[in-house]
Design a protein around this motif. Structure first.
Motif, PDB file in Angstrom:
ATOM      1  N   VAL A  10       0.870  -1.170   0.000  1.00  0.00           N
ATOM      2  CA  VAL A  10       0.000   0.000   0.000  1.00  0.00           C
ATOM      3  C   VAL A  10       0.907   1.220   0.000  1.00  0.00           C
ATOM      4  CG1 VAL A  10      -1.758   1.261   1.291  1.00  0.00           C
ATOM      5  CG2 VAL A  10      -1.765  -1.232   1.294  1.00  0.00           C
ATOM      6  N   SER A  11       0.703   2.085  -0.972  1.00  0.00           N
ATOM      7  CA  SER A  11       1.538   3.283  -0.990  1.00  0.00           C
ATOM      8  C   SER A  11       1.074   4.218   0.118  1.00  0.00           C
ATOM      9  CB  SER A  11       1.469   3.966  -2.349  1.00  0.00           C
ATOM     10  OG  SER A  11       0.169   4.435  -2.592  1.00  0.00           O
ATOM     11  N   ARG A  12       2.016   4.820   0.786  1.00  0.00           N
ATOM     12  CA  ARG A  12       1.657   5.712   1.872  1.00  0.00           C
ATOM     13  C   ARG A  12       1.382   7.104   1.332  1.00  0.00           C
ATOM     14  NH1 ARG A  12       5.404   9.428   2.637  1.00  0.00           N
ATOM     15  NH2 ARG A  12       7.605   8.946   2.525  1.00  0.00           N
ATOM     16  N   PRO A  13       0.549   7.843   2.037  1.00  0.00           N
ATOM     17  CA  PRO A  13       0.308   9.230   1.630  1.00  0.00           C
ATOM     18  C   PRO A  13       1.588  10.052   1.805  1.00  0.00           C
ATOM     19  CG  PRO A  13      -1.308   8.491   3.255  1.00  0.00           C
ATOM     20  CD  PRO A  13      -0.238   7.442   3.181  1.00  0.00           C
ATOM     21  N   PRO A  14       1.691  11.163   1.104  1.00  0.00           N
ATOM     22  CA  PRO A  14       2.855  12.022   1.290  1.00  0.00           C
ATOM     23  C   PRO A  14       2.885  12.575   2.715  1.00  0.00           C
ATOM     24  CG  PRO A  14       1.295  13.031  -0.236  1.00  0.00           C
ATOM     25  CD  PRO A  14       0.762  11.684   0.103  1.00  0.00           C
ATOM     26  N   ILE A  15       4.100  12.798   3.209  1.00  0.00           N
ATOM     27  CA  ILE A  15       4.307  13.370   4.539  1.00  0.00           C
ATOM     28  C   ILE A  15       4.761  14.808   4.371  1.00  0.00           C
ATOM     29  CG2 ILE A  15       5.634  13.258   6.682  1.00  0.00           C
ATOM     30  CD1 ILE A  15       5.978  10.235   6.147  1.00  0.00           C
ATOM     31  N   VAL A  16       4.074  15.719   5.043  1.00  0.00           N
ATOM     32  CA  VAL A  16       4.450  17.131   5.034  1.00  0.00           C
ATOM     33  C   VAL A  16       4.796  17.542   6.463  1.00  0.00           C
ATOM     34  CG1 VAL A  16       2.055  17.939   5.280  1.00  0.00           C
ATOM     35  CG2 VAL A  16       3.777  19.477   4.341  1.00  0.00           C
ATOM     36  N   VAL A  17       5.820  18.349   6.603  1.00  0.00           N
ATOM     37  CA  VAL A  17       6.166  18.895   7.912  1.00  0.00           C
ATOM     38  C   VAL A  17       5.859  20.388   7.886  1.00  0.00           C
ATOM     39  CG1 VAL A  17       8.617  19.271   7.343  1.00  0.00           C
ATOM     40  CG2 VAL A  17       7.927  19.077   9.730  1.00  0.00           C
ATOM     41  N   LEU A  18       5.202  20.858   8.931  1.00  0.00           N
ATOM     42  CA  LEU A  18       4.890  22.280   9.066  1.00  0.00           C
ATOM     43  C   LEU A  18       6.009  22.965   9.830  1.00  0.00           C
ATOM     44  CD1 LEU A  18       1.123  22.150  10.097  1.00  0.00           C
ATOM     45  CD2 LEU A  18       2.117  22.157   7.802  1.00  0.00           C
ATOM     46  N   CYS A  19       6.459  24.080   9.309  1.00  0.00           N
ATOM     47  CA  CYS A  19       7.459  24.899   9.988  1.00  0.00           C
ATOM     48  C   CYS A  19       6.876  26.293  10.163  1.00  0.00           C
ATOM     49  CB  CYS A  19       8.746  24.978   9.171  1.00  0.00           C
ATOM     50  SG  CYS A  19       9.590  23.403   8.985  1.00  0.00           S
ATOM     51  N   GLY A  20       7.182  26.908  11.276  1.00  0.00           N
ATOM     52  CA  GLY A  20       6.707  28.256  11.520  1.00  0.00           C
ATOM     53  C   GLY A  20       6.717  28.561  13.002  1.00  0.00           C
ATOM     54  N   SER A  21       6.550  29.804  13.311  1.00  0.00           N
ATOM     55  CA  SER A  21       6.551  30.256  14.697  1.00  0.00           C
ATOM     56  C   SER A  21       5.304  29.786  15.430  1.00  0.00           C
ATOM     57  CB  SER A  21       6.618  31.785  14.751  1.00  0.00           C
ATOM     58  OG  SER A  21       6.453  32.229  16.078  1.00  0.00           O
ATOM     59  N   THR A  22       5.496  29.255  16.637  1.00  0.00           N
ATOM     60  CA  THR A  22       4.339  28.842  17.435  1.00  0.00           C
ATOM     61  C   THR A  22       3.545  30.041  17.943  1.00  0.00           C
ATOM     62  OG1 THR A  22       5.729  28.609  19.400  1.00  0.00           O
ATOM     63  CG2 THR A  22       5.311  26.614  18.093  1.00  0.00           C
ATOM     64  N   THR A  23       4.053  31.239  17.703  1.00  0.00           N
ATOM     65  CA  THR A  23       3.256  32.443  17.956  1.00  0.00           C
ATOM     66  C   THR A  23       1.977  32.369  17.131  1.00  0.00           C
ATOM     67  OG1 THR A  23       5.231  33.745  18.406  1.00  0.00           O
ATOM     68  CG2 THR A  23       3.249  34.967  17.774  1.00  0.00           C
ATOM     69  N   TYR A  24       2.082  31.704  15.982  1.00  0.00           N
ATOM     70  CA  TYR A  24       0.940  31.536  15.078  1.00  0.00           C
ATOM     71  C   TYR A  24       0.362  30.122  15.200  1.00  0.00           C
ATOM     72  CZ  TYR A  24       2.806  35.866  13.284  1.00  0.00           C
ATOM     73  OH  TYR A  24       3.250  37.156  13.181  1.00  0.00           O
ATOM     74  N   TRP A  25       0.161  29.686  16.422  1.00  0.00           N
ATOM     75  CA  TRP A  25      -0.331  28.337  16.711  1.00  0.00           C
ATOM     76  C   TRP A  25      -1.632  28.035  15.984  1.00  0.00           C
ATOM     77  CZ3 TRP A  25       2.265  24.426  18.603  1.00  0.00           C
ATOM     78  CH2 TRP A  25       1.565  23.298  19.047  1.00  0.00           C
ATOM     79  N   ASP A  26      -2.556  28.997  15.995  1.00  0.00           N
ATOM     80  CA  ASP A  26      -3.845  28.780  15.327  1.00  0.00           C
ATOM     81  C   ASP A  26      -3.668  28.586  13.821  1.00  0.00           C
ATOM     82  OD1 ASP A  26      -5.127  28.981  17.767  1.00  0.00           O
ATOM     83  OD2 ASP A  26      -5.755  31.063  17.459  1.00  0.00           O
ATOM     84  N   GLN A  27      -2.754  29.333  13.213  1.00  0.00           N
ATOM     85  CA  GLN A  27      -2.501  29.194  11.779  1.00  0.00           C
ATOM     86  C   GLN A  27      -1.819  27.856  11.470  1.00  0.00           C
ATOM     87  OE1 GLN A  27      -2.061  31.896  13.624  1.00  0.00           O
ATOM     88  NE2 GLN A  27      -2.641  33.735  12.510  1.00  0.00           N
ATOM     89  N   LEU A  28      -0.953  27.394  12.372  1.00  0.00           N
ATOM     90  CA  LEU A  28      -0.341  26.077  12.197  1.00  0.00           C
ATOM     91  C   LEU A  28      -1.410  24.990  12.253  1.00  0.00           C
ATOM     92  CD1 LEU A  28       2.821  26.598  14.421  1.00  0.00           C
ATOM     93  CD2 LEU A  28       2.885  25.919  12.018  1.00  0.00           C
ATOM     94  N   ALA A  29      -2.344  25.121  13.200  1.00  0.00           N
ATOM     95  CA  ALA A  29      -3.438  24.142  13.323  1.00  0.00           C
ATOM     96  C   ALA A  29      -4.319  24.158  12.073  1.00  0.00           C
ATOM     97  CB  ALA A  29      -4.262  24.425  14.576  1.00  0.00           C
ATOM     98  N   GLU A  30      -4.585  25.335  11.546  1.00  0.00           N
ATOM     99  CA  GLU A  30      -5.406  25.454  10.335  1.00  0.00           C
ATOM    100  C   GLU A  30      -4.703  24.817   9.136  1.00  0.00           C
ATOM    101  OE1 GLU A  30      -8.963  27.026   8.376  1.00  0.00           O
ATOM    102  OE2 GLU A  30      -8.439  26.500  10.425  1.00  0.00           O
ATOM    103  N   ALA A  31      -3.398  25.056   9.024  1.00  0.00           N
ATOM    104  CA  ALA A  31      -2.631  24.442   7.937  1.00  0.00           C
ATOM    105  C   ALA A  31      -2.641  22.924   8.079  1.00  0.00           C
ATOM    106  CB  ALA A  31      -1.200  24.975   7.930  1.00  0.00           C
ATOM    107  N   ALA A  32      -2.506  22.430   9.310  1.00  0.00           N
ATOM    108  CA  ALA A  32      -2.538  20.978   9.546  1.00  0.00           C
ATOM    109  C   ALA A  32      -3.880  20.396   9.120  1.00  0.00           C
ATOM    110  CB  ALA A  32      -2.260  20.679  11.013  1.00  0.00           C
ATOM    111  N   LEU A  33      -4.944  21.118   9.401  1.00  0.00           N
ATOM    112  CA  LEU A  33      -6.287  20.672   9.016  1.00  0.00           C
ATOM    113  C   LEU A  33      -6.397  20.539   7.492  1.00  0.00           C
ATOM    114  CD1 LEU A  33      -9.304  20.133   9.698  1.00  0.00           C
ATOM    115  CD2 LEU A  33      -9.635  22.601   9.509  1.00  0.00           C
ATOM    116  N   TYR A  34      -5.974  21.565   6.768  1.00  0.00           N
ATOM    117  CA  TYR A  34      -6.068  21.538   5.307  1.00  0.00           C
ATOM    118  C   TYR A  34      -5.154  20.478   4.695  1.00  0.00           C
ATOM    119  CZ  TYR A  34      -9.228  25.449   4.739  1.00  0.00           C
ATOM    120  OH  TYR A  34     -10.341  26.252   4.758  1.00  0.00           O
TER     121      TYR A  34
END
Length: 116
Positions: A10-34
């Motif tokens: 089974v091919s695995r889905p692509p893995i993405v790592v999010l980088c950015g300031s945790t000052t923008y925690w909500d934006q990191l969470a939103e990016a993770a959702l998308y």
């Protein structure tokens, strides 16, 4: 004797790592959702040291933890197929720049949430 069925790869889905300031925690969470909704496995910062917590309430302990988390995030970059930099208003701090430089040294594709 029972015949074994070959394991279907089974091919695995692509893995993405999010980088950015945790000052923008909500934006990191939103990016993770998308990214998750797009079918990607998401690796992201595991904690927000801008929020009070007993694990980093002592300054010396916090400094050691921050260094440990920084190295851990580089290992997440090692695992990832690509990098998504969450950079509201184009902001990128020193840690994020270090992560971008590291990802580039590995030839990882890099995307940004905001133009640079």
């Amino acid at each position: 004797m029972r015949q074994q069925t070959p394991h279907l790869a089974v091919s695995r889905p692509p893995i993405v790592v999010l980088c950015g300031s945790t000052t923008y925690w909500d934006q990191l969470a939103e990016a993770a959702l998308y990214e998750t909704a797009a079918g990607r496995i998401v690796l992201s910062p595991g904690c927000n040291m801008n929020q009070p917590h007993p694990l980093w309430s002592d300054l010396k302990r916090a400094d050691r933890l921050k260094a440990k988390l920084g190295e851990l995030h580089l290992r997440k970059i090692d695992l990832a197929d690509d990098v998504l930099v969450v950079n509201p208003d184009g902001y990128m701090g020193d840690s994020t720049r270090r992560e971008i430089d590291y990802a580039r040294s590995l030839g990882k594709p890099i995307r940004y949430t905001n133009p640079v």
